[in-house]
Write a protein that holds these residues in place. Structure first.
Motif, mmCIF file in Angstrom:
data_model
loop_
_atom_site.group_PDB
_atom_site.id
_atom_site.type_symbol
_atom_site.label_atom_id
_atom_site.label_comp_id
_atom_site.label_asym_id
_atom_site.label_seq_id
_atom_site.Cartn_x
_atom_site.Cartn_y
_atom_site.Cartn_z
ATOM 1 N N TYR A 82 23.141 -47.895 19.100
ATOM 2 C CA TYR A 82 22.748 -46.970 20.102
ATOM 3 C C TYR A 82 24.399 -47.877 20.695
ATOM 4 O O TYR A 82 24.270 -47.440 21.461
ATOM 5 C CB TYR A 82 21.650 -47.357 20.970
ATOM 6 N N MET A 83 23.940 -49.436 21.061
ATOM 7 C CA MET A 83 24.901 -50.565 21.373
ATOM 8 C C MET A 83 26.360 -49.512 21.436
ATOM 9 O O MET A 83 27.093 -49.741 22.080
ATOM 10 C CB MET A 83 24.795 -51.838 20.554
ATOM 11 N N TRP A 84 26.695 -49.540 19.835
ATOM 12 C CA TRP A 84 27.851 -49.575 19.296
ATOM 13 C C TRP A 84 28.223 -47.634 19.914
ATOM 14 O O TRP A 84 29.847 -47.169 19.171
ATOM 15 C CB TRP A 84 28.781 -49.379 18.028
ATOM 16 N N ALA A 85 27.471 -47.094 20.494
ATOM 17 C CA ALA A 85 27.881 -45.454 20.466
ATOM 18 C C ALA A 85 28.162 -44.790 19.323
ATOM 19 O O ALA A 85 28.877 -43.421 19.323
ATOM 20 C CB ALA A 85 28.106 -44.570 21.292
ATOM 21 N N CYS A 86 27.466 -44.757 17.696
ATOM 22 C CA CYS A 86 27.845 -44.799 16.320
ATOM 23 C C CYS A 86 26.660 -44.001 15.879
ATOM 24 O O CYS A 86 26.675 -44.319 14.978
ATOM 25 C CB CYS A 86 28.251 -45.670 15.728
ATOM 26 N N TYR A 87 25.764 -43.475 16.927
ATOM 27 C CA TYR A 87 24.780 -42.882 15.741
ATOM 28 C C TYR A 87 24.547 -42.316 15.252
ATOM 29 O O TYR A 87 25.678 -40.978 15.839
ATOM 30 C CB TYR A 87 23.154 -42.861 17.050
ATOM 31 N N SER A 88 24.344 -41.795 14.398
ATOM 32 C CA SER A 88 24.307 -40.077 13.162
ATOM 33 C C SER A 88 22.561 -39.713 12.496
ATOM 34 O O SER A 88 22.100 -41.073 12.596
ATOM 35 C CB SER A 88 25.448 -40.989 12.183
ATOM 36 N N VAL A 383 34.239 -35.589 31.043
ATOM 37 C CA VAL A 383 32.663 -35.742 31.856
ATOM 38 C C VAL A 383 31.633 -35.570 30.641
ATOM 39 O O VAL A 383 30.374 -36.226 30.557
ATOM 40 C CB VAL A 383 32.089 -34.479 32.502
ATOM 41 N N GLU A 384 31.726 -35.177 29.435
ATOM 42 C CA GLU A 384 31.219 -34.865 28.147
ATOM 43 C C GLU A 384 31.493 -35.977 27.691
ATOM 44 O O GLU A 384 30.244 -36.469 26.884
ATOM 45 C CB GLU A 384 31.520 -33.313 27.369
ATOM 46 N N VAL A 385 32.372 -36.589 27.341
ATOM 47 C CA VAL A 385 32.653 -38.227 27.042
ATOM 48 C C VAL A 385 31.926 -39.081 27.783
ATOM 49 O O VAL A 385 31.009 -40.474 27.074
ATOM 50 C CB VAL A 385 33.712 -38.590 27.015
ATOM 51 N N LEU A 386 31.794 -38.675 29.010
ATOM 52 C CA LEU A 386 31.164 -40.190 29.526
ATOM 53 C C LEU A 386 29.189 -39.854 29.297
ATOM 54 O O LEU A 386 28.682 -40.595 29.282
ATOM 55 C CB LEU A 386 31.425 -39.804 31.411
ATOM 56 N N HIS A 387 29.099 -38.719 29.236
ATOM 57 C CA HIS A 387 27.661 -38.249 29.231
ATOM 58 C C HIS A 387 27.579 -38.804 27.835
ATOM 59 O O HIS A 387 26.217 -39.364 27.665
ATOM 60 C CB HIS A 387 27.589 -36.683 29.338
ATOM 61 N N PHE A 388 28.294 -38.599 26.766
ATOM 62 C CA PHE A 388 28.110 -38.808 25.112
ATOM 63 C C PHE A 388 28.167 -40.298 25.233
ATOM 64 O O PHE A 388 27.000 -40.839 24.746
ATOM 65 C CB PHE A 388 29.293 -38.801 24.894
ATOM 66 N N PHE A 389 28.206 -41.306 26.182
ATOM 67 C CA PHE A 389 27.931 -42.928 26.349
ATOM 68 C C PHE A 389 27.073 -43.215 27.317
ATOM 69 O O PHE A 389 26.026 -44.318 27.117
ATOM 70 C CB PHE A 389 29.217 -43.725 26.859
ATOM 71 N N ALA A 390 26.469 -42.328 28.013
ATOM 72 C CA ALA A 390 26.043 -43.069 29.032
ATOM 73 C C ALA A 390 24.022 -42.872 28.442
ATOM 74 O O ALA A 390 23.334 -43.462 28.802
ATOM 75 C CB ALA A 390 26.159 -41.303 30.502
ATOM 76 N N ILE A 391 24.228 -41.599 27.667
ATOM 77 C CA ILE A 391 22.255 -41.330 26.892
ATOM 78 C C ILE A 391 22.629 -42.836 25.881
ATOM 79 O O ILE A 391 21.464 -42.772 26.199
ATOM 80 C CB ILE A 391 22.970 -40.405 25.759
ATOM 81 N N TRP A 392 23.757 -43.177 25.203
ATOM 82 C CA TRP A 392 23.286 -44.270 24.115
ATOM 83 C C TRP A 392 23.199 -45.282 24.850
ATOM 84 O O TRP A 392 22.572 -46.120 24.076
ATOM 85 C CB TRP A 392 25.136 -44.799 22.966
ATOM 86 N N ALA A 393 23.819 -45.616 25.638
ATOM 87 C CA ALA A 393 23.438 -47.080 26.817
ATOM 88 C C ALA A 393 22.354 -47.213 27.016
ATOM 89 O O ALA A 393 21.581 -47.617 27.696
ATOM 90 C CB ALA A 393 24.587 -46.479 27.490
ATOM 91 N N PHE A 394 21.629 -45.119 27.409
ATOM 92 C CA PHE A 394 20.123 -44.828 28.224
ATOM 93 C C PHE A 394 19.489 -46.342 27.407
ATOM 94 O O PHE A 394 18.301 -46.070 27.223
ATOM 95 C CB PHE A 394 20.103 -44.010 28.734
ATOM 96 N N ALA A 412 21.901 -43.388 36.486
ATOM 97 C CA ALA A 412 22.937 -43.162 36.416
ATOM 98 C C ALA A 412 22.681 -42.238 34.962
ATOM 99 O O ALA A 412 24.104 -40.992 34.314
ATOM 100 C CB ALA A 412 23.547 -44.524 35.319
ATOM 101 N N TYR A 413 21.621 -42.180 34.137
ATOM 102 C CA TYR A 413 21.908 -41.076 32.996
ATOM 103 C C TYR A 413 21.335 -40.079 33.702
ATOM 104 O O TYR A 413 21.738 -39.242 33.245
ATOM 105 C CB TYR A 413 20.471 -41.648 32.255
ATOM 106 N N VAL A 414 20.321 -39.388 34.452
ATOM 107 C CA VAL A 414 20.299 -38.485 35.375
ATOM 108 C C VAL A 414 21.232 -38.055 35.922
ATOM 109 O O VAL A 414 22.186 -36.469 35.724
ATOM 110 C CB VAL A 414 18.986 -38.530 36.368
ATOM 111 N N LEU A 415 21.823 -38.553 36.919
ATOM 112 C CA LEU A 415 23.270 -38.210 37.025
ATOM 113 C C LEU A 415 24.245 -37.899 35.762
ATOM 114 O O LEU A 415 25.481 -36.818 36.573
ATOM 115 C CB LEU A 415 24.125 -39.451 37.393
ATOM 116 N N ALA A 416 24.399 -38.217 34.380
ATOM 117 C CA ALA A 416 25.084 -38.343 34.013
ATOM 118 C C ALA A 416 24.957 -37.064 33.284
ATOM 119 O O ALA A 416 25.514 -35.532 32.082
ATOM 120 C CB ALA A 416 25.305 -38.675 32.656
ATOM 121 N N VAL A 417 24.014 -36.203 33.122
ATOM 122 C CA VAL A 417 22.874 -35.443 32.301
ATOM 123 C C VAL A 417 23.710 -34.107 33.694
ATOM 124 O O VAL A 417 24.054 -33.027 33.864
ATOM 125 C CB VAL A 417 21.708 -35.581 32.357
#
Length: 471
Positions: A82-88, A383-394, A412-417
């Motif tokens: 989650y910290m590095w947004a590299c989840y799989s 926008v999808e990139v911003l959303h991608f990093f927002a979900i992992w930060a959340f 901020a998470y809800v706004l990204a969604v």
């Protein structure tokens, strides 16, 4: 046998001529292609359109691997992914779902692998060569699957290029999309994306049985490819050409049964895990319903239950499909097949109770064919990139103890969604507008009726549809 050779017209559309945004970016390399050139007729030597597209995809696939490198080096355990947004999903599921002990764990009683049959089969086959030994087996499992995903990505790019008629360069959107780079290696969704891309290409060449078989295979991998049949149904109603719908649907049903019935007989309990899990699961991250529940919890109210979300989601999707059908029937000009497919799949993505980050790769090939405008495409991807990093930060701030000033606020998470949903809605509006005003459709401006229409290309409206539209 189905001929996979390109069947584009003699002349092809060049982005530096047809797209205002790309035209401006060509100034540094000498400006747009000259008017006296004949792209598609003039030999290009080694660098054909498809070879350039493959090269772009290979570079993007390497970038996708690099985006996961922090997890490849540091592991997928704990909050690292989650910290590095590299989840799989791939490495954690290798151990958590029993593949390390039994490669065919999804097909035995007591299985808990929450995916459809063919995705379970892919997960099992790729686990088979990961034999016990003194090495990181989960990493090897990830790397093998990523290699196959990269090959599928190339195939999707080529099939999209060949489905685009005079606009093969539109597949470059699929080749270099940031959403593909970030999300393609999260799960096995690329297998279903490839099946749908193959069905679109087969249908464009009047291979309705092959298209249906690919839809059935794709649906046995992930459910969304079956939505293709909804678009075929709308055009069948509008034109009165029912044979294409009948053969495609029958082939899809036959292919789906051919892969599902053996799994049901082998282990009905293992086969039914996906359906039970889908019905009972709560709202997934980044979905409309999870954002709603997040707002409700922040206000001290009770969120929606899984049962309520199931009902509301079904009703919302049904009404969306009715709306797409009405639009498809009363539009002044028969819509292109891929426009309807995009509208239906996008509606499903918006109101489904789950929106996993990799779902963006479902839409990218469809957008490239339905609305190939680079400005809108790049804004959507940003926008999808911003959303991608927002979900992992959340998710990261939910996993570890963080001070308030260092955590991503729920707002901020809800706004990204809502931002990512808003951009999908914007693209849907642009596609509907191009259905009403064909002069706004980049594909039809290139002198094509419907390169993906197959049996419906050039078809006239049924008499009752014309009378209904006049009424």
């Amino acid at each position: 046998m189905w001929n996979m050779a390109p069947r584009t017209p003699n002349r092809i559309a060049v982005p530096s001529r047809t797209d205002p945004l790309l035209r401006r970016f060509t100034e540094m390399i000498g400006g747009p292609l000259g008017r006296r050139t004949e792209p598609g007729r003039t030999p290009t030597g080694f660098f054909t359109v498809e070879r350039v597209l493959v090269a772009l995809t290979v570079v993007a696939a390497l970038a996708a691997v690099a985006a996961k490198n922090a997890c490849r080096v540091g592991g997928w355990d704990g909050a690292n992914s989650y910290m590095w947004a590299c989840y799989s999903d791939l490495p954690p599921l290798f151990h958590a779902r029993g593949f390390a002990e039994n490669p065919f764990a999804p097909f035995v009683d007591g299985a808990n692998f929450e995916y459809p049959v063919l995705m379970s089969f892919v997960a099992s086959i790729t686990a088979l060569p990961i034999v016990p030994g003194d090495y990181d087996r989960a990493l090897a499992y990830f790397d093998l699957n990523v290699l196959l995903i990269a090959a599928l990505w190339i195939a999707v790019v080529l099939m999209t290029s060949r489905s685009a008629g005079r606009r093969p360069w539109d597949a470059a959107m699929v080749a270099i999309a940031p959403g593909m780079i970030l999300a393609s290696t999260i799960n096995w969704d690329m297998w279903a994306v490839a099946a749908l891309a193959g069905a679109v290409l087969a249908f464009s060449r009047d291979r309705t049985v092959l298209a249906g078989a690919l839809i059935g295979i794709g649906t046995a991998t992930k459910l969304f490819p079956v939505l293709f049949l909804g678009a075929v149904l709308v055009l069948a109603v509008r034109t009165g050409r029912w044979r294409a719908f009948g053969t495609t649907t029958a082939a899809a049903a036959g292919a789906w049964l051919a892969v599902n019935v053996p799994a049901m007989l082998l282990s009905f309990e293992g086969w039914s895990v996906f359906w039970t899990f889908t019905r009972e699961r709560e709202a997934g991250w980044s979905s409309l319903w999870h954002a709603w529940n997040t707002i409700a919890e922040a206000a001290g109210a009770e969120g929606l239950s899984a049962e309520t979300i199931n009902t509301a989601g079904f009703v919302a999707f049904f009404l969306s499909c009715v709306g797409v059908a009405v639009i498809g029937l009363i539009a002044p000009t028969r819509p292109r097949l891929i426009q309807l497919v995009f509208l239906i799949v996008a509606s499903f993505v918006l109101v489904n109770k789950v929106y996993s980050p990799q779902f963006v790769i479902w839409l990218i090939p469809l957008v490239a064919l339905a609305w190939p405008k680079w400005r809108d495409f790049l804004i959507w991807q940003l926008v999808e990139v911003l959303h991608f990093f927002a979900i992992w930060a959340f998710l990261y701030q939910m996993t570890v103890e963080l001070e308030a000033q260092h955590a991503l606020a729920p707002a901020a998470y809800v706004l990204a969604v809502f931002a990512h949903m808003g951009m999908v809605l914007y693209l849907m509006v642009r596609v509907v507008h191009s259905m009403w005003d064909t002069s706004a459709d980049p594909v039809r401006r290139a002198g094509q009726d419907d390169p993906g229409g197959g049996p419906f290309a050039g078809a006239r409206d049924a008499g009752w549809v014309a009378r209904l539209r006049r009424a």
